[in-house]
Scaffold this active site. Structure first.
Site, PDB file in Angstrom:
ATOM      1  N   HIS A  15      15.796  45.603  57.388  1.00  0.00           N
ATOM      2  CA  HIS A  15      15.622  45.249  58.798  1.00  0.00           C
ATOM      3  C   HIS A  15      15.554  43.729  58.960  1.00  0.00           C
ATOM      4  CE1 HIS A  15      12.844  44.968  62.446  1.00  0.00           C
ATOM      5  NE2 HIS A  15      13.906  45.595  62.910  1.00  0.00           N
ATOM      6  N   HIS A  57      16.726  37.631  67.102  1.00  0.00           N
ATOM      7  CA  HIS A  57      16.002  38.733  67.748  1.00  0.00           C
ATOM      8  C   HIS A  57      15.444  38.405  69.122  1.00  0.00           C
ATOM      9  CE1 HIS A  57      12.470  41.284  68.623  1.00  0.00           C
ATOM     10  NE2 HIS A  57      13.201  42.237  68.104  1.00  0.00           N
TER      11      HIS A  57
HETATM   12  O1  G3P Z   1      16.536  48.928  63.998  1.00  0.00           O
HETATM   13  C1  G3P Z   1      16.092  48.999  65.306  1.00  0.00           C
HETATM   14  C2  G3P Z   1      15.004  48.011  65.532  1.00  0.00           C
HETATM   15  O2  G3P Z   1      15.391  46.804  64.953  1.00  0.00           O
HETATM   16  C3  G3P Z   1      14.703  47.845  66.978  1.00  0.00           C
HETATM   17  O3  G3P Z   1      13.638  46.982  67.218  1.00  0.00           O
HETATM   18  O4  G3P Z   1      12.675  44.875  68.012  1.00  0.00           O
HETATM   19  O5  G3P Z   1      13.137  45.167  65.605  1.00  0.00           O
HETATM   20  O6  G3P Z   1      15.014  44.874  67.193  1.00  0.00           O
HETATM   21  P1  G3P Z   1      13.628  45.400  67.002  1.00  0.00           P
HETATM   22 CA    CA Z   2      16.835  45.122  65.758  1.00  0.00          CA
END
Ligand code: G3P
Ligand code: CA
Length: 268
Positions: A15, A57
């Site tokens: 992630h 992000h």
């Molecule tokens: O993988 C989905 C997740 O990344 C969504 O939340 O806020 O980490 O982009 P965020």
């Molecule tokens: Ca994400």
């Protein structure tokens, strides 16, 4: 099991890269994820003022750079001058300052993914927080195609597009009907089967909190022929829950620790 995922065990996706070990969405985070044997990577994309897709992000630059203000108000050249790593810490000797501190464009990240022999999956989340967002899916899909990642062959590097935004997923589907897409869900939406059919995605991406409160969603997805991704899975209890419900993809900030926990649970 679709040929896109291609494996019987849950895939482990890093992630924002291995973002618990290196600054999120820098090359260092993706190199660390590759070293830690992630099956693939996740990134967020937004458009710069001059409409270039970049990996980032937040709406604002403040948290993860030495800049400030809205990302969408700056050109790529302006954004490339900022430092995206020092907030996280000093780089360890295995990484250069450039790998630790530079913003990646989507093209730079996809070039890294396309060059790999391990057939990683690249999950690209389009973030809908800027005025230019309506152009984001077209720009992202153009980059996916440029690097030949628009395929469903589990022996090759390949990409999927994810979003919380229904219009965004519909736009992606109309640009490329074959692209693998993931409908992200932070809460259980009313008339989900109907909505999902309207969106036309291949998978649901459930927040791990949603798996905890509404595990019946896994069976609901399966009965619609939909695969199940779960984010962001970081504790042994959350990993165990994902294994219990046999989800297809685990998205985690620490692929090495997640792989270790999966191996430990499989051996017990
Ligand atoms: O993988 C989905 C997740 O990344 C969504 O939340 O806020 O980490 O982009 P965020
Ligand atoms: Ca994400």
């Amino acid at each position: 099991m679709s040929t896109f995922l291609g494996q019987q065990r849950p895939l482990v996706i890093a992630h924002r890269g291995a973002s618990s070990l290196a600054p999120e969405m820098t090359m260092a985070a993706y190199l660390k994820a590759r070293q830690d044997l992630a099956d693939g990577y996740e990134c967020d994309v937004q458009l710069t003022k001059d409409l270039q897709p970049v990996c980032f992000h937040d709406t604002n630059l403040n948290r993860t750079s030495n800049g400030f203000g809205r990302l969408g108000a700056k050109t790529l050249a302006e954004l490339k001058k900022l430092d995206y790593g020092t907030w996280f810490g000093e780089p360890p000797t295995e990484f250069t300052i450039e790998q630790w501190c530079s913003m990646l464009t989507l093209s730079e990240l996809l070039e890294f993914v396309a060059a790999q022999s391990t057939a990683p999956i690249m999950l690209i989340e389009t973030k809908h927080i800027s005025a230019n967002g309506i152009k984001l899916e077209a720009a992202s899909i153009a980059a996916i195609k440029k690097f030949g990642l628009d395929n469903h062959d589990s022996t090759k590097p390949r990409a999927a597009l994810m979003s919380f935004s229904i219009p965004a997923l519909r736009r992606a589907r109309s640009i490329d009907p074959d692209l693998y897409t993931v409908f992200l869900l932070a809460k259980k939406l009313p008339a989900l089967d109907k909505l999902s059919n309207f969106v036309g995605s291949n998978a649901w991406g459930l927040g791990v909190h949603l798996l905890q409160t509404n595990p019946e969603l896994v069976e609901q997805a399966r009965s619609n022929g939909i695969q199940v991704f779960v984010w962001t899975v970081n504790t042994p209890e959350q990993i165990e829950l994902c294994l219990k419900y046999k989800v297809d993809v685990i998205i985690t900030d620490n692929p090495a620790a997640t792989n270790q926990t999966i191996a430990r649970l499989a051996a017990s």
